[in-house]
Design a protein around this motif. Structure first.
Motif, short mmCIF file in Angstrom:
data_model
loop_
_atom_site.label_atom_id
_atom_site.label_comp_id
_atom_site.label_asym_id
_atom_site.label_seq_id
_atom_site.Cartn_x
_atom_site.Cartn_y
_atom_site.Cartn_z
N LYS A 28 0.81 -1.23 0.00
CA LYS A 28 0.00 0.00 0.00
C LYS A 28 0.84 1.28 0.00
CE LYS A 28 -4.05 -2.13 2.12
NZ LYS A 28 -5.07 -2.08 3.22
N VAL A 29 2.15 1.15 0.23
CA VAL A 29 3.03 2.32 0.19
C VAL A 29 4.09 2.17 -0.89
CG1 VAL A 29 4.67 3.75 1.49
CG2 VAL A 29 2.64 2.84 2.63
N LEU A 30 4.94 1.14 -0.77
CA LEU A 30 6.06 1.02 -1.70
C LEU A 30 5.63 0.70 -3.13
CD1 LEU A 30 8.81 -0.87 0.36
CD2 LEU A 30 8.55 1.58 -0.03
N PHE A 31 4.77 -0.29 -3.32
CA PHE A 31 4.37 -0.65 -4.68
C PHE A 31 3.65 0.49 -5.40
CE2 PHE A 31 4.35 -5.62 -4.37
CZ PHE A 31 5.72 -5.59 -4.17
N PRO A 32 2.66 1.15 -4.76
CA PRO A 32 2.01 2.27 -5.44
C PRO A 32 2.98 3.40 -5.77
CG PRO A 32 0.65 1.50 -3.63
CD PRO A 32 1.97 0.81 -3.50
N TYR A 33 3.94 3.66 -4.88
CA TYR A 33 4.92 4.72 -5.13
C TYR A 33 5.75 4.38 -6.37
CZ TYR A 33 8.48 8.27 -4.20
OH TYR A 33 9.32 9.35 -4.29
N ALA A 34 6.23 3.13 -6.45
CA ALA A 34 7.00 2.72 -7.62
C ALA A 34 6.15 2.77 -8.88
CB ALA A 34 7.56 1.31 -7.41
N HIS A 35 4.90 2.35 -8.79
CA HIS A 35 4.00 2.35 -9.95
C HIS A 35 3.83 3.77 -10.47
CE1 HIS A 35 0.46 1.60 -12.45
NE2 HIS A 35 0.63 0.30 -12.26
N ALA A 36 3.70 4.73 -9.57
CA ALA A 36 3.48 6.12 -9.97
C ALA A 36 4.75 6.77 -10.51
CB ALA A 36 2.95 6.93 -8.78
N LYS A 37 5.89 6.46 -9.93
CA LYS A 37 7.13 7.17 -10.24
C LYS A 37 8.00 6.49 -11.30
CE LYS A 37 6.50 10.32 -6.98
NZ LYS A 37 6.30 11.75 -7.28
N LEU A 38 7.85 5.18 -11.47
CA LEU A 38 8.75 4.43 -12.34
C LEU A 38 8.74 4.89 -13.80
CD1 LEU A 38 10.82 2.14 -12.24
CD2 LEU A 38 8.98 0.52 -12.69
N PRO A 39 7.57 5.15 -14.41
CA PRO A 39 7.60 5.56 -15.82
C PRO A 39 8.46 6.79 -16.09
CG PRO A 39 5.38 4.90 -15.19
CD PRO A 39 6.20 4.95 -13.92
N ASP A 40 8.25 7.86 -15.35
CA ASP A 40 9.04 9.07 -15.57
C ASP A 40 10.50 8.86 -15.19
OD1 ASP A 40 6.94 10.48 -16.61
OD2 ASP A 40 6.46 11.55 -14.76
N PHE A 41 10.75 8.05 -14.15
CA PHE A 41 12.12 7.76 -13.76
C PHE A 41 12.88 7.11 -14.91
CE2 PHE A 41 15.27 4.73 -12.15
CZ PHE A 41 16.07 5.55 -11.37
N LEU A 42 12.24 6.15 -15.59
CA LEU A 42 12.89 5.46 -16.69
C LEU A 42 13.07 6.38 -17.88
CD1 LEU A 42 11.25 1.91 -16.59
CD2 LEU A 42 13.52 2.58 -15.83
N ARG A 43 12.05 7.19 -18.19
CA ARG A 43 12.17 8.11 -19.33
C ARG A 43 13.30 9.12 -19.12
NH1 ARG A 43 6.04 8.38 -18.53
NH2 ARG A 43 5.26 6.70 -19.88
N GLU A 44 13.50 9.53 -17.86
CA GLU A 44 14.50 10.55 -17.57
C GLU A 44 15.90 9.96 -17.40
OE1 GLU A 44 12.98 12.40 -14.05
OE2 GLU A 44 11.19 13.16 -15.07
N ASN A 45 15.99 8.66 -17.06
CA ASN A 45 17.30 8.07 -16.71
C ASN A 45 17.67 6.86 -17.55
OD1 ASN A 45 18.00 9.64 -14.05
ND2 ASN A 45 15.86 9.00 -13.79
N ALA A 46 16.99 6.66 -18.67
CA ALA A 46 17.19 5.44 -19.47
C ALA A 46 18.62 5.29 -19.97
CB ALA A 46 16.22 5.42 -20.65
#
Length: 231
Positions: A28-46
């Motif tokens: 309820k904390v870690l997985f939703p945070y990763a789900h929300a942040k991962l797409p932009d993190f990958l686009r910015e740091n690929a």
């Protein structure tokens, strides 16, 4: 339950989810945070080497060497949604969580009985290790930014899915080899019976943590709290 006592224990290997930490924190904390942040993190740091390595590892699992970044992202989000234990996902989640911990967006949840017991065992000369399906990086973050402060100095080492699957005895055999101790002197703590079964097959001592919502099995001794484990 009566306290469990065994003076032959020289090392303890502990699971995280449902053992040291409420599963709800992860789901309820870690997985939703990763789900929300991962797409932009990958686009910015690929293009960053560490990230690019994991993106390629995702493509390898997908068996599609030419998969686009967006296809990789979609696959990762599906793996999060379905709680897949895929090593490159765990590594990338760890990178995203590191930012969240460092920003103070959350701290690593621990049951109140965990930190006092870990400190007591470590002070008594028992070597402490973690074995979780979450990456070693994620493990260090949870204990490094825990509710009780930085507990990483208490641990002698960490294991994740690189050592093997948590429900297969060979993973625990590899841990025994890495610790260079007799298997019977190592105690494995988990809430999951199948993991305990695998550890027992490898010769380890086992103890099931029966937290709220956990179903007690019959093949392993059970305790409700780390405070019930007397070494």
């Amino acid at each position: 339950m009566a306290p469990m006592s065994n003076p032959t224990v020289r090392a303890i290997v502990t699971d995280i989810e449902g053992t040291t930490t409420d599963i709800n924190f992860v789901h309820k904390v870690l997985f939703p945070y990763a789900h929300a942040k991962l797409p932009d993190f990958l686009r910015e740091n690929a293009e960053a080497p560490a990230v690019a390595e994991q993106i390629q590892a995702v493509r390898d699992v997908m068996q599609d060497a030419d998969a686009s970044l967006e296809a990789v992202i979609a696959t990762l989000l599906h793996w999060i949604d379905t709680d897949q234990k895929v090593t490159p996902l765990k590594a990338l989640q760890g990178m995203v969580w590191a930012d969240g911990y460092q920003r103070g967006n959350f701290t690593g949840h621990l049951y109140a009985d965990v930190a006092p017991a870990l400190r007591q065992w470590q002070a008594a000369g028992v070597a402490l290790y973690v074995y979780s399906s979450g990456s070693v990086q994620a493990q260090k973050l949870l204990f490094g930014y825990s509710d009780e402060g930085d507990l990483t100095p208490l641990f002698s080492g960490y294991f994740d899915t690189h050592i093997g699957h948590k429900r297969e005895a060979v993973a625990y055999q590899r841990i025994v080899e890495a610790l260079d101790l007799p298997a019977e002197s190592i105690l494995f703590l988990s809430d999951v019976v199948e993991e305990l079964d695998a550890a027992k097959q490898a010769g380890m001592q086992t103890l099931q943590l029966v937290r709220e919502g956990t179903q007690a099995g019959t093949a392993h001794a059970c305790v409700e709290s780390f405070a019930d484990i007397a070494l």
